[in-house]
Design a protein around this motif. Structure first.
Motif, PDB file in Angstrom:
ATOM      1  N   THR A 107     -11.447   6.325  -2.883  1.00  0.00           N
ATOM      2  CA  THR A 107     -10.732   6.283  -4.160  1.00  0.00           C
ATOM      3  C   THR A 107     -11.622   6.775  -5.290  1.00  0.00           C
ATOM      4  O   THR A 107     -11.157   7.446  -6.215  1.00  0.00           O
ATOM      5  CB  THR A 107     -10.237   4.849  -4.450  1.00  0.00           C
ATOM      6  N   GLY A 108     -12.906   6.453  -5.208  1.00  0.00           N
ATOM      7  CA  GLY A 108     -13.828   6.929  -6.231  1.00  0.00           C
ATOM      8  C   GLY A 108     -14.061   8.423  -6.141  1.00  0.00           C
ATOM      9  O   GLY A 108     -14.127   9.115  -7.160  1.00  0.00           O
ATOM     10  N   LEU A 109     -14.148   8.936  -4.926  1.00  0.00           N
ATOM     11  CA  LEU A 109     -14.461  10.352  -4.739  1.00  0.00           C
ATOM     12  C   LEU A 109     -13.280  11.274  -5.009  1.00  0.00           C
ATOM     13  O   LEU A 109     -13.458  12.382  -5.508  1.00  0.00           O
ATOM     14  CB  LEU A 109     -14.946  10.580  -3.301  1.00  0.00           C
ATOM     15  N   ILE A 110     -12.063  10.833  -4.673  1.00  0.00           N
ATOM     16  CA  ILE A 110     -10.919  11.737  -4.738  1.00  0.00           C
ATOM     17  C   ILE A 110     -10.639  12.198  -6.163  1.00  0.00           C
ATOM     18  O   ILE A 110     -10.159  13.313  -6.383  1.00  0.00           O
ATOM     19  CB  ILE A 110      -9.664  11.085  -4.106  1.00  0.00           C
ATOM     20  N   GLY A 111     -10.963  11.364  -7.156  1.00  0.00           N
ATOM     21  CA  GLY A 111     -10.784  11.779  -8.543  1.00  0.00           C
ATOM     22  C   GLY A 111     -11.680  12.949  -8.887  1.00  0.00           C
ATOM     23  O   GLY A 111     -11.267  13.888  -9.589  1.00  0.00           O
ATOM     24  N   ALA A 194      -1.549  16.164  -5.811  1.00  0.00           N
ATOM     25  CA  ALA A 194      -2.398  15.792  -6.944  1.00  0.00           C
ATOM     26  C   ALA A 194      -3.582  16.750  -7.069  1.00  0.00           C
ATOM     27  O   ALA A 194      -4.004  17.093  -8.179  1.00  0.00           O
ATOM     28  CB  ALA A 194      -2.892  14.361  -6.783  1.00  0.00           C
ATOM     29  N   LEU A 195      -4.112  17.207  -5.945  1.00  0.00           N
ATOM     30  CA  LEU A 195      -5.210  18.177  -5.992  1.00  0.00           C
ATOM     31  C   LEU A 195      -4.733  19.502  -6.578  1.00  0.00           C
ATOM     32  O   LEU A 195      -5.473  20.158  -7.313  1.00  0.00           O
ATOM     33  CB  LEU A 195      -5.778  18.403  -4.586  1.00  0.00           C
ATOM     34  N   ARG A 196      -3.508  19.878  -6.270  1.00  0.00           N
ATOM     35  CA  ARG A 196      -2.981  21.148  -6.785  1.00  0.00           C
ATOM     36  C   ARG A 196      -2.864  21.143  -8.306  1.00  0.00           C
ATOM     37  O   ARG A 196      -3.045  22.170  -8.954  1.00  0.00           O
ATOM     38  CB  ARG A 196      -1.597  21.419  -6.177  1.00  0.00           C
ATOM     39  N   THR A 197      -2.558  19.990  -8.866  1.00  0.00           N
ATOM     40  CA  THR A 197      -2.386  19.894 -10.332  1.00  0.00           C
ATOM     41  C   THR A 197      -3.644  19.364 -11.017  1.00  0.00           C
ATOM     42  O   THR A 197      -3.629  19.134 -12.227  1.00  0.00           O
ATOM     43  CB  THR A 197      -1.192  18.982 -10.654  1.00  0.00           C
ATOM     44  N   HIS A 198      -4.714  19.146 -10.253  1.00  0.00           N
ATOM     45  CA  HIS A 198      -5.988  18.640 -10.789  1.00  0.00           C
ATOM     46  C   HIS A 198      -5.787  17.307 -11.537  1.00  0.00           C
ATOM     47  O   HIS A 198      -6.431  17.043 -12.550  1.00  0.00           O
ATOM     48  CB  HIS A 198      -6.633  19.662 -11.723  1.00  0.00           C
ATOM     49  N   ASP A 199      -4.893  16.475 -10.991  1.00  0.00           N
ATOM     50  CA  ASP A 199      -4.569  15.186 -11.617  1.00  0.00           C
ATOM     51  C   ASP A 199      -5.378  14.089 -10.925  1.00  0.00           C
ATOM     52  O   ASP A 199      -4.987  13.601  -9.857  1.00  0.00           O
ATOM     53  CB  ASP A 199      -3.067  14.924 -11.499  1.00  0.00           C
ATOM     54  N   ASP A 201      -5.964  10.941 -11.800  1.00  0.00           N
ATOM     55  CA  ASP A 201      -5.297   9.631 -11.727  1.00  0.00           C
ATOM     56  C   ASP A 201      -4.261   9.607 -10.606  1.00  0.00           C
ATOM     57  O   ASP A 201      -4.172   8.630  -9.854  1.00  0.00           O
ATOM     58  CB  ASP A 201      -4.621   9.300 -13.058  1.00  0.00           C
ATOM     59  N   ALA A 202      -3.482  10.689 -10.496  1.00  0.00           N
ATOM     60  CA  ALA A 202      -2.476  10.754  -9.438  1.00  0.00           C
ATOM     61  C   ALA A 202      -3.136  10.782  -8.065  1.00  0.00           C
ATOM     62  O   ALA A 202      -2.622  10.194  -7.098  1.00  0.00           O
ATOM     63  CB  ALA A 202      -1.592  11.984  -9.631  1.00  0.00           C
ATOM     64  N   ALA A 203      -4.274  11.451  -7.971  1.00  0.00           N
ATOM     65  CA  ALA A 203      -4.988  11.514  -6.696  1.00  0.00           C
ATOM     66  C   ALA A 203      -5.489  10.133  -6.287  1.00  0.00           C
ATOM     67  O   ALA A 203      -5.374   9.739  -5.119  1.00  0.00           O
ATOM     68  CB  ALA A 203      -6.162  12.489  -6.804  1.00  0.00           C
ATOM     69  N   ARG A 204      -6.024   9.391  -7.248  1.00  0.00           N
ATOM     70  CA  ARG A 204      -6.498   8.032  -6.938  1.00  0.00           C
ATOM     71  C   ARG A 204      -5.332   7.126  -6.556  1.00  0.00           C
ATOM     72  O   ARG A 204      -5.435   6.316  -5.624  1.00  0.00           O
ATOM     73  CB  ARG A 204      -7.264   7.464  -8.131  1.00  0.00           C
ATOM     74  N   ASP A 205      -4.216   7.245  -7.274  1.00  0.00           N
ATOM     75  CA  ASP A 205      -3.038   6.426  -6.951  1.00  0.00           C
ATOM     76  C   ASP A 205      -2.528   6.752  -5.547  1.00  0.00           C
ATOM     77  O   ASP A 205      -2.140   5.852  -4.788  1.00  0.00           O
ATOM     78  CB  ASP A 205      -1.926   6.657  -7.979  1.00  0.00           C
ATOM     79  N   LEU A 209      -2.306   4.250  -2.305  1.00  0.00           N
ATOM     80  CA  LEU A 209      -1.055   4.070  -1.575  1.00  0.00           C
ATOM     81  C   LEU A 209      -1.263   4.321  -0.090  1.00  0.00           C
ATOM     82  O   LEU A 209      -0.698   3.615   0.761  1.00  0.00           O
ATOM     83  CB  LEU A 209       0.002   5.033  -2.130  1.00  0.00           C
ATOM     84  N   HIS A 210      -2.081   5.291   0.225  1.00  0.00           N
ATOM     85  CA  HIS A 210      -2.399   5.578   1.623  1.00  0.00           C
ATOM     86  C   HIS A 210      -3.049   4.369   2.284  1.00  0.00           C
ATOM     87  O   HIS A 210      -2.702   4.002   3.420  1.00  0.00           O
ATOM     88  CB  HIS A 210      -3.324   6.797   1.676  1.00  0.00           C
ATOM     89  N   PHE A 211      -3.967   3.734   1.589  1.00  0.00           N
ATOM     90  CA  PHE A 211      -4.659   2.584   2.166  1.00  0.00           C
ATOM     91  C   PHE A 211      -3.813   1.312   2.127  1.00  0.00           C
ATOM     92  O   PHE A 211      -4.115   0.359   2.850  1.00  0.00           O
ATOM     93  CB  PHE A 211      -5.993   2.356   1.445  1.00  0.00           C
ATOM     94  N   ARG A 212      -2.774   1.291   1.292  1.00  0.00           N
ATOM     95  CA  ARG A 212      -1.945   0.088   1.209  1.00  0.00           C
ATOM     96  C   ARG A 212      -1.292  -0.228   2.551  1.00  0.00           C
ATOM     97  O   ARG A 212      -1.212  -1.392   2.957  1.00  0.00           O
ATOM     98  CB  ARG A 212      -0.857   0.262   0.150  1.00  0.00           C
ATOM     99  N   ASP A 213      -0.840   0.802   3.257  1.00  0.00           N
ATOM    100  CA  ASP A 213      -0.224   0.574   4.564  1.00  0.00           C
ATOM    101  C   ASP A 213      -1.214  -0.054   5.535  1.00  0.00           C
ATOM    102  O   ASP A 213      -0.855  -0.944   6.316  1.00  0.00           O
ATOM    103  CB  ASP A 213       0.297   1.898   5.129  1.00  0.00           C
ATOM    104  N   VAL A 214      -2.470   0.394   5.484  1.00  0.00           N
ATOM    105  CA  VAL A 214      -3.489  -0.171   6.362  1.00  0.00           C
ATOM    106  C   VAL A 214      -3.753  -1.628   5.989  1.00  0.00           C
ATOM    107  O   VAL A 214      -3.846  -2.506   6.852  1.00  0.00           O
ATOM    108  CB  VAL A 214      -4.794   0.645   6.286  1.00  0.00           C
ATOM    109  N   ARG A 215      -3.854  -1.894   4.682  1.00  0.00           N
ATOM    110  CA  ARG A 215      -4.115  -3.263   4.237  1.00  0.00           C
ATOM    111  C   ARG A 215      -2.960  -4.193   4.586  1.00  0.00           C
ATOM    112  O   ARG A 215      -3.167  -5.355   4.948  1.00  0.00           O
ATOM    113  CB  ARG A 215      -4.382  -3.278   2.734  1.00  0.00           C
ATOM    114  N   ASP A 216      -1.727  -3.691   4.485  1.00  0.00           N
ATOM    115  CA  ASP A 216      -0.563  -4.511   4.853  1.00  0.00           C
ATOM    116  C   ASP A 216      -0.603  -4.873   6.333  1.00  0.00           C
ATOM    117  O   ASP A 216      -0.274  -6.005   6.717  1.00  0.00           O
ATOM    118  CB  ASP A 216       0.731  -3.754   4.542  1.00  0.00           C
ATOM    119  N   ARG A 217      -1.017  -3.923   7.152  1.00  0.00           N
ATOM    120  CA  ARG A 217      -1.111  -4.201   8.583  1.00  0.00           C
ATOM    121  C   ARG A 217      -2.184  -5.256   8.872  1.00  0.00           C
ATOM    122  O   ARG A 217      -1.994  -6.142   9.712  1.00  0.00           O
ATOM    123  CB  ARG A 217      -1.417  -2.905   9.337  1.00  0.00           C
ATOM    124  N   ILE A 218      -3.292  -5.167   8.168  1.00  0.00           N
ATOM    125  CA  ILE A 218      -4.361  -6.159   8.337  1.00  0.00           C
ATOM    126  C   ILE A 218      -3.874  -7.537   7.904  1.00  0.00           C
ATOM    127  O   ILE A 218      -4.147  -8.552   8.566  1.00  0.00           O
ATOM    128  CB  ILE A 218      -5.604  -5.741   7.535  1.00  0.00           C
TER     129      ILE A 218
END
Length: 234
Positions: A107-111, A194-199, A201-205, A209-218
């Protein structure tokens, strides 16, 4: 606590590598040379070299000699997976910690990646990997590796690969996963958009969201484990 004698010899060999400025891929001193320089027996030197080989610090090429290794972190996958599986609570809490560290890192790097100018060639390659996720589980790993390929930090790439490999080594501890391939693809598409638009905040969000599914499973696995361990009413 007493230090194993071999461990001290391993440290001296590492120090010798640094003192002589030997780079990865360069030849190590021969076994007789190490015995003379370190004042150690043949068996002790061999044991120390084998231990350093397991860590990736040296590379033994049979018929050619011993060379300085790359010390890649990928060799730690087995050790980290063992630690997770040996943890209390069926290792589920340890998986939670593992995923949390990876999420914080990505999340820190993707921004930063979003703010950089990503080439159309890379965006197209990311799109292709997202499409491949429908039938190739390895496409997910390749996607995350490609994301940070140009960040100029080799350690980051190794850590992300280590965390991904370890998670999938112990994933079965969470029980059978639901078929969320559609969500997986959608979430990764959001990252690429998000990478295409250089956004940033959107990239971090999108990454959260990608990791939310993993956390829900845990979370579901933790609840199931707690139910199994609860004492039966008398």
């Amino acid at each position: 606590m007493r230090v194993r004698a071999g461990a001290a010899l391993e440290e001296r060999i590492i120090e010798l590598i640094h003192e002589r400025g030997l780079a990865p891929g360069e030849a190590m001193p021969t076994e007789p040379q190490l015995m003379e320089v370190l004042g150690a027996s043949r068996n002790s030197v061999r044991e120390a070299i084998r231990a350093l080989q397991a860590l990736g610090i040296v590379d033994i090429r049979h018929g050619y000699g011993t060379f300085v290794g790359q010390a890649s972190l990928t060799g730690l996958t087995t050790s980290l997976a063992f630690r997770v599986r040996s943890s209390a609570g069926h290792g589920i809490r340890a998986i939670h910690d593992l995923v949390e560290v990876r999420e914080l890192l990505e999340t820190g790097l993707i921004g930063e990646v979003a703010r950089a100018r990503t080439s159309e060639a890379m965006l197209s390659a990311l799109d292709a990997l997202v499409t491949a996720m429908a039938h190739d589980p390895g496409a997910d790993r390749a996607f995350h590796a490609l994301l940070y390929e140009n960040c100029g930090n080799e350690l980051v790439l190794q850590l992300i690969g280590l965390f991904w490999d370890t998670y999938h080594e112990v994933e079965h501890l969470l029980g059978e996963p639901a078929d969320r391939t559609g969500d997986l693809i959608t979430n990764h598409r959001r990252i690429v958009d998000a990478l295409r638009t250089h956004d940033a905040d959107a990239a971090r969000d999108a990454m959260r969201l990608h990791f939310r599914d993993v956390r829900d499973r845990i979370t579901r696995a933790e609840a199931a484990a707690a139910t199994d361990e609860a004492p039966e009413a008398s």
